[in-house]
Design an enzyme around this catalytic site. Structure first.
Site, PDB file in Angstrom:
ATOM      1  N   GLU A  34      41.748 -21.744   0.906  1.00  0.00           N
ATOM      2  CA  GLU A  34      41.851 -21.379  -0.522  1.00  0.00           C
ATOM      3  C   GLU A  34      41.774 -22.632  -1.385  1.00  0.00           C
ATOM      4  O   GLU A  34      42.398 -23.643  -1.063  1.00  0.00           O
ATOM      5  CB  GLU A  34      43.182 -20.660  -0.756  1.00  0.00           C
ATOM      6  CG  GLU A  34      43.123 -19.608  -1.820  1.00  0.00           C
ATOM      7  CD  GLU A  34      42.220 -18.442  -1.421  1.00  0.00           C
ATOM      8  OE1 GLU A  34      41.110 -18.369  -1.971  1.00  0.00           O
ATOM      9  OE2 GLU A  34      42.623 -17.626  -0.575  1.00  0.00           O
ATOM     10  N   GLY A 118      39.689  -7.118 -10.987  1.00  0.00           N
ATOM     11  CA  GLY A 118      40.603  -8.187 -11.379  1.00  0.00           C
ATOM     12  C   GLY A 118      41.729  -8.420 -10.401  1.00  0.00           C
ATOM     13  O   GLY A 118      42.679  -9.133 -10.706  1.00  0.00           O
ATOM     14  N   ALA A 119      41.640  -7.848  -9.205  1.00  0.00           N
ATOM     15  CA  ALA A 119      42.702  -8.008  -8.212  1.00  0.00           C
ATOM     16  C   ALA A 119      42.421  -9.196  -7.294  1.00  0.00           C
ATOM     17  O   ALA A 119      43.196  -9.499  -6.397  1.00  0.00           O
ATOM     18  CB  ALA A 119      42.849  -6.738  -7.386  1.00  0.00           C
ATOM     19  N   GLY A 120      41.281  -9.858  -7.486  1.00  0.00           N
ATOM     20  CA  GLY A 120      40.945 -10.987  -6.620  1.00  0.00           C
ATOM     21  C   GLY A 120      40.152 -10.567  -5.398  1.00  0.00           C
ATOM     22  O   GLY A 120      40.002 -11.344  -4.446  1.00  0.00           O
ATOM     23  N   SER A 122      37.060  -9.606  -5.727  1.00  0.00           N
ATOM     24  CA  SER A 122      35.707  -9.973  -6.152  1.00  0.00           C
ATOM     25  C   SER A 122      34.801  -8.794  -6.482  1.00  0.00           C
ATOM     26  O   SER A 122      33.657  -8.720  -6.039  1.00  0.00           O
ATOM     27  CB  SER A 122      35.055 -10.886  -5.104  1.00  0.00           C
ATOM     28  OG  SER A 122      34.360 -11.886  -5.790  1.00  0.00           O
ATOM     29  N   ASP A 168      32.437 -16.188  -2.722  1.00  0.00           N
ATOM     30  CA  ASP A 168      32.437 -14.737  -2.919  1.00  0.00           C
ATOM     31  C   ASP A 168      31.043 -14.152  -2.726  1.00  0.00           C
ATOM     32  O   ASP A 168      30.844 -13.185  -1.985  1.00  0.00           O
ATOM     33  CB  ASP A 168      32.937 -14.379  -4.321  1.00  0.00           C
ATOM     34  CG  ASP A 168      34.345 -14.866  -4.574  1.00  0.00           C
ATOM     35  OD1 ASP A 168      34.963 -15.388  -3.632  1.00  0.00           O
ATOM     36  OD2 ASP A 168      34.820 -14.730  -5.716  1.00  0.00           O
ATOM     37  N   TYR A 217      42.906 -23.195 -13.370  1.00  0.00           N
ATOM     38  CA  TYR A 217      41.812 -23.450 -12.435  1.00  0.00           C
ATOM     39  C   TYR A 217      41.115 -24.764 -12.801  1.00  0.00           C
ATOM     40  O   TYR A 217      40.876 -25.626 -11.953  1.00  0.00           O
ATOM     41  CB  TYR A 217      40.836 -22.272 -12.494  1.00  0.00           C
ATOM     42  CG  TYR A 217      39.685 -22.304 -11.520  1.00  0.00           C
ATOM     43  CD1 TYR A 217      39.854 -21.898 -10.195  1.00  0.00           C
ATOM     44  CD2 TYR A 217      38.415 -22.714 -11.928  1.00  0.00           C
ATOM     45  CE1 TYR A 217      38.786 -21.902  -9.313  1.00  0.00           C
ATOM     46  CE2 TYR A 217      37.346 -22.726 -11.049  1.00  0.00           C
ATOM     47  CZ  TYR A 217      37.532 -22.311  -9.736  1.00  0.00           C
ATOM     48  OH  TYR A 217      36.477 -22.322  -8.868  1.00  0.00           O
TER      49      TYR A 217
HETATM   50  P1  ADP Z   1      37.470  -9.647  -9.736  1.00  0.00           P
HETATM   51  O1  ADP Z   1      38.601 -10.420  -9.164  1.00  0.00           O
HETATM   52  O2  ADP Z   1      37.593  -8.199  -9.431  1.00  0.00           O
HETATM   53  O3  ADP Z   1      36.129 -10.216  -9.407  1.00  0.00           O
HETATM   54  P2  ADP Z   1      36.695 -10.453 -12.393  1.00  0.00           P
HETATM   55  O4  ADP Z   1      37.468 -10.573 -13.655  1.00  0.00           O
HETATM   56  O5  ADP Z   1      36.026 -11.659 -11.876  1.00  0.00           O
HETATM   57  O6  ADP Z   1      37.662  -9.778 -11.329  1.00  0.00           O
HETATM   58  O7  ADP Z   1      35.539  -9.375 -12.601  1.00  0.00           O
HETATM   59  C1  ADP Z   1      35.828  -8.111 -13.120  1.00  0.00           C
HETATM   60  C2  ADP Z   1      34.752  -7.706 -14.113  1.00  0.00           C
HETATM   61  O8  ADP Z   1      33.534  -7.410 -13.400  1.00  0.00           O
HETATM   62  C3  ADP Z   1      35.089  -6.438 -14.858  1.00  0.00           C
HETATM   63  O9  ADP Z   1      35.850  -6.696 -16.001  1.00  0.00           O
HETATM   64  C4  ADP Z   1      33.711  -5.898 -15.202  1.00  0.00           C
HETATM   65  O10 ADP Z   1      33.174  -6.568 -16.328  1.00  0.00           O
HETATM   66  C5  ADP Z   1      32.892  -6.318 -13.985  1.00  0.00           C
HETATM   67  N1  ADP Z   1      32.822  -5.247 -12.979  1.00  0.00           N
HETATM   68  C6  ADP Z   1      33.260  -5.292 -11.712  1.00  0.00           C
HETATM   69  N2  ADP Z   1      32.999  -4.129 -11.050  1.00  0.00           N
HETATM   70  C7  ADP Z   1      32.378  -3.336 -11.941  1.00  0.00           C
HETATM   71  C8  ADP Z   1      31.844  -2.002 -11.897  1.00  0.00           C
HETATM   72  N3  ADP Z   1      31.907  -1.261 -10.789  1.00  0.00           N
HETATM   73  N4  ADP Z   1      31.277  -1.525 -13.007  1.00  0.00           N
HETATM   74  C9  ADP Z   1      31.204  -2.253 -14.132  1.00  0.00           C
HETATM   75  N5  ADP Z   1      31.681  -3.499 -14.232  1.00  0.00           N
HETATM   76  C10 ADP Z   1      32.272  -4.048 -13.176  1.00  0.00           C
HETATM   77 MG    MG Z   2      35.503 -12.169  -9.949  1.00  0.00          MG
END
Ligand code: ADP
Ligand code: MG
Length: 382
Positions: A34, A118-120, A122, A168, A217
């Site tokens: 990590e 947004g749970a990490g 990806s 990722d 970060y």
């Molecule tokens: P994560 O840790 O899940 O990657 P991020 O903040 O990097 O979190 O990315 C999340 C963003 O990616 C969401 O706010 C949205 O804009 C986009 N996203 C992810 N999956 C989808 C989906 N299935 N449909 C539309 N947008 C998505």
């Molecule tokens: Mg992301």
């Protein structure tokens, strides 16, 4: 509804008729390694069963029409890519931009996903890789997983404006079922590492989301760069445990602790891949525990919720090791658990964490899944 069927249903409802290809791009969890990726180091992630599905049909023009369940519809033209106006669709537009929009054809696509956002895990890189596969498929191009991962990373860094390493996108594009993948983030060398069937991976969502993560970060990255510069190397990857004592004389205390995490984490990650190679899951679990302590104490990217989750996990029967995973400050932990204890583990940890915390936990037992793929309609294999 998620999965392949959900994406097809959404496609028909929004665009009419049938899609001509179905794409699956999984989420990912990092088992160990990590904050090493941007230090040219080693990571050991795997793709998970949760995935983003995209059903698409190519168009004769240069219009891209998108619908994502729960996120709304967006249309854009490949002849006029304007940055920053389309919310979630920027991830797909960024991929078109990074691939070179002039070479691409339009398509219409419906997206569903069961990767929590947004749970990490990806969800963003899964969306990018799904988009890259869609453009490749609609434009009749060859799929090159590593090149596409680099394109998707560039989209996230330069178009969306989120600073991230290559892990990722690369694991989502290249994963092999039943294996984690040792990735050398300098050479992009890939070495599969088998996960035995008698252990399960359990993802433990703390119900908290990272805050202030962008500035933290950037701060960690600059401390790592400071330490590398003081040591006269291009990246911390080039230092070993034996160099830490010398580094103490050359840099400030904070940079030293950040570097100590990265240097020791690289060594643990290589060691962890070797442990899987010989089936030593007990040692693998200990390395996960060590990784958590290093992230908590030296790199300082854990949180109370992550520490609580990891502490509870470590206490439970059948748990071989646990650590925070992802950038930190919230999101998920990951545990290595004996398969025959996994159901009991999930029940116990959900109960104990809910009792000790005001946050709502989610625990998912998952397996190492294959990387992203596209199937033409009519091809029954998944
Ligand atoms: P994560 O840790 O899940 O990657 P991020 O903040 O990097 O979190 O990315 C999340 C963003 O990616 C969401 O706010 C949205 O804009 C986009 N996203 C992810 N999956 C989808 C989906 N299935 N449909 C539309 N947008 C998505
Ligand atoms: Mg992301």
């Amino acid at each position: 509804m998620t999965g392949r069927g959900g994406a097809i249903d959404l496609f028909t409802a929004r665009f009419g008729g049938e899609p001509d290809a179905i794409i699956r791009a999984p989420g990912r969890v990092n088992l160990i390694g990590e904050h090493t990726d941007y230090n040219d180091g080693f990571v050991l992630p795997m793709a998970i069963e949760q995935a983003t599905w995209l059903a698409l049909r190519s168009r004769d023009d240069r219009i891209v029409r998108l619908a994502s369940e729960g996120h709304g519809d967006v249309d854009f033209s490949l002849d006029n890519l304007v940055r920053g106006i389309d919310g979630w669709a920027e991830y797909i537009k960024g991929v078109a931009w990074a691939k070179g929009a002039a070479q691409l054809r339009g398509w219409e696509g419906a997206i569903t996903s069961d990767i929590p956002i947004g749970a990490g895990l990806s969800s963003s890189a899964a969306l990018e890789i799904a988009g890259a596969l869609a453009f490749t498929s609609a434009s009749g191009q060859e799929w090159d997983p590593t090149a596409s991962a680099l394109v998707a990373q560039r989209a996230e860094n330069e178009w969306v404006g989120v600073s991230c390493g290559i892990m990722d996108q690369l694991i989502i594009a290249t994963a092999e079922a039943e294996n984690a993948m040792l990735i050398d983030c300098r050479s992009l060398g890939l070495t599969p590492a088998p996960l035995p069937g008698d252990v399960a991976i359990v993802i433990l969502d703390t119900g908290t989301r990272r805050e202030l993560a962008d500035s933290e970060y950037a701060d960690r990255r600059s401390a790592c760069e400071r330490a590398a510069e003081a040591a006269g190397v291009s990246a911390l990857r080039d230092l070993s445990i034996d160099d830490i004592a010398g580094l103490a004389l050359a840099t400030d205390e904070t940079a030293l602790r950040r570097a100590r995490h990265v240097i020791s984490e690289n060594a643990r990650t290589i060691d962890a891949a070797s442990a899987l190679e010989v089936g030593d899951v007990g040692h693998f679990g200990e390395l996960m525990n060590d990784s958590h302590r290093s992230l908590r104490d030296d790199f300082e990217v854990s949180s109370d919720a992550l520490d609580l989750m990891v502490d509870i996990a470590s206490d439970l029967g059948g748990c071989l090791g646990a650590r925070m995973t992802g950038a930190g400050f919230g999101g998920c932990a990951v545990a290595l658990v004996r398969t025959n204890s996994a159901a009991q583990f999930v029940e116990e940890i959900t109960h104990r964490y809910s009792t000790a915390s005001s946050n709502e936990p989610h625990a998912y037992v998952t397996r190492a899944a294959a990387g992203a793929n596209a199937r033409q309609r009519g091809d029954r294999t998944t």
